[in-house]
Motif scaffolding. Sequence first.
Motif, short mmCIF file in Angstrom:
data_model
loop_
_atom_site.label_atom_id
_atom_site.label_comp_id
_atom_site.label_asym_id
_atom_site.label_seq_id
_atom_site.Cartn_x
_atom_site.Cartn_y
_atom_site.Cartn_z
N MET A 61 0.85 -1.17 0.00
CA MET A 61 0.00 0.00 0.00
C MET A 61 0.89 1.24 0.00
SD MET A 61 -3.11 1.10 2.51
CE MET A 61 -4.03 -0.30 1.96
N LYS A 62 0.57 2.17 -0.86
CA LYS A 62 1.34 3.40 -0.96
C LYS A 62 0.52 4.56 -0.41
CE LYS A 62 4.01 4.19 -4.54
NZ LYS A 62 4.51 4.63 -5.87
N ILE A 63 1.12 5.32 0.51
CA ILE A 63 0.46 6.46 1.14
C ILE A 63 1.33 7.69 0.93
CG2 ILE A 63 -0.37 7.44 3.31
CD1 ILE A 63 -0.60 4.51 4.30
N ILE A 64 0.71 8.79 0.56
CA ILE A 64 1.43 10.05 0.41
C ILE A 64 0.74 11.10 1.27
CG2 ILE A 64 2.01 11.94 -1.17
CD1 ILE A 64 2.38 9.85 -3.35
N ALA A 65 1.53 11.85 2.03
CA ALA A 65 1.04 12.98 2.82
C ALA A 65 1.76 14.22 2.33
CB ALA A 65 1.32 12.75 4.31
N TRP A 66 0.99 15.30 2.10
CA TRP A 66 1.57 16.50 1.50
C TRP A 66 0.95 17.73 2.16
CZ3 TRP A 66 1.83 16.89 -4.55
CH2 TRP A 66 2.58 17.98 -4.93
N ASN A 67 1.81 18.60 2.67
CA ASN A 67 1.37 19.91 3.15
C ASN A 67 1.32 20.81 1.93
OD1 ASN A 67 1.11 22.52 4.11
ND2 ASN A 67 2.47 22.21 5.84
N PHE A 68 0.12 21.10 1.48
CA PHE A 68 -0.02 21.73 0.17
C PHE A 68 0.06 23.24 0.18
CE2 PHE A 68 -0.48 19.35 -3.56
CZ PHE A 68 -0.60 20.32 -4.54
N GLU B 231 0.77 7.07 -8.11
CA GLU B 231 -0.42 6.23 -7.94
C GLU B 231 -0.60 5.72 -6.50
OE1 GLU B 231 -0.16 3.19 -10.94
OE2 GLU B 231 -0.84 4.58 -12.48
N PRO B 232 -0.72 6.63 -5.53
CA PRO B 232 -0.91 6.18 -4.15
C PRO B 232 -2.29 5.58 -3.93
CG PRO B 232 -1.21 8.54 -4.26
CD PRO B 232 -0.74 8.09 -5.64
N ASP B 233 -2.38 4.72 -2.92
CA ASP B 233 -3.67 4.16 -2.52
C ASP B 233 -4.41 5.12 -1.61
OD1 ASP B 233 -3.36 1.46 -3.72
OD2 ASP B 233 -1.64 1.40 -2.37
N ILE B 234 -3.64 5.88 -0.82
CA ILE B 234 -4.19 6.87 0.10
C ILE B 234 -3.41 8.16 -0.07
CG2 ILE B 234 -4.58 7.48 2.53
CD1 ILE B 234 -4.75 4.45 3.09
N LEU B 235 -4.11 9.28 -0.13
CA LEU B 235 -3.48 10.59 -0.28
C LEU B 235 -4.04 11.50 0.80
CD1 LEU B 235 -1.77 12.64 -1.91
CD2 LEU B 235 -3.79 13.00 -3.34
N PHE B 236 -3.15 12.00 1.66
CA PHE B 236 -3.56 12.94 2.71
C PHE B 236 -2.98 14.31 2.38
CE2 PHE B 236 -2.55 15.24 6.63
CZ PHE B 236 -3.82 15.34 7.17
N LEU B 237 -3.85 15.32 2.35
CA LEU B 237 -3.43 16.69 2.06
C LEU B 237 -3.73 17.57 3.25
CD1 LEU B 237 -4.90 17.09 -1.54
CD2 LEU B 237 -2.59 16.37 -0.90
N SER B 238 -2.74 18.33 3.68
CA SER B 238 -2.96 19.29 4.76
C SER B 238 -2.80 20.70 4.22
CB SER B 238 -1.98 19.05 5.92
OG SER B 238 -0.65 19.19 5.50
N GLU B 239 -3.41 21.63 4.92
CA GLU B 239 -3.40 23.05 4.57
C GLU B 239 -3.91 23.26 3.14
OE1 GLU B 239 -0.71 26.97 5.50
OE2 GLU B 239 0.27 25.03 5.52
#
Length: 112
Positions: free
Chosen positions: A1-8, A28-36
């Motif tokens: 599983m690929k997860i990416i977190a990015w403070n945008f 192609e992440p399975d989960i993408l978390f975006l902050s700000e």
Amino acid sequence: MKIIAWNFRGLGNGRAVRSLLKMQKAEEPDILFLSETKLDCNRIKGLRWQLGLTNMMVKDCEGQSGGLAIFWRTGVNFHSRTTSRLYIDGDIVEEDGFIWRLTGFYGEPRTD
């Protein structure tokens, strides 16, 4: 599983969205978390279709700051526990029944 977190630091302009879509296509992440994100739920809903991550949970920004979003692919079993203006917390249930916790958070740059 690929997860990416990015403070945008804001998704309100075309260049930022193009950058996000380019990264999504390459990684192609399975989960993408975006902050700000600096956007409310209504303005961010359209991104899920462009990203190909049709499931999402959004915590609206407050004024011109903050905003969180988590997107996940169909087939990823994500269950939300709690949310606040600083985090989205939930469980991921794997196909074999194994459960693990995912917390995406944004820490304000204050030291007090």
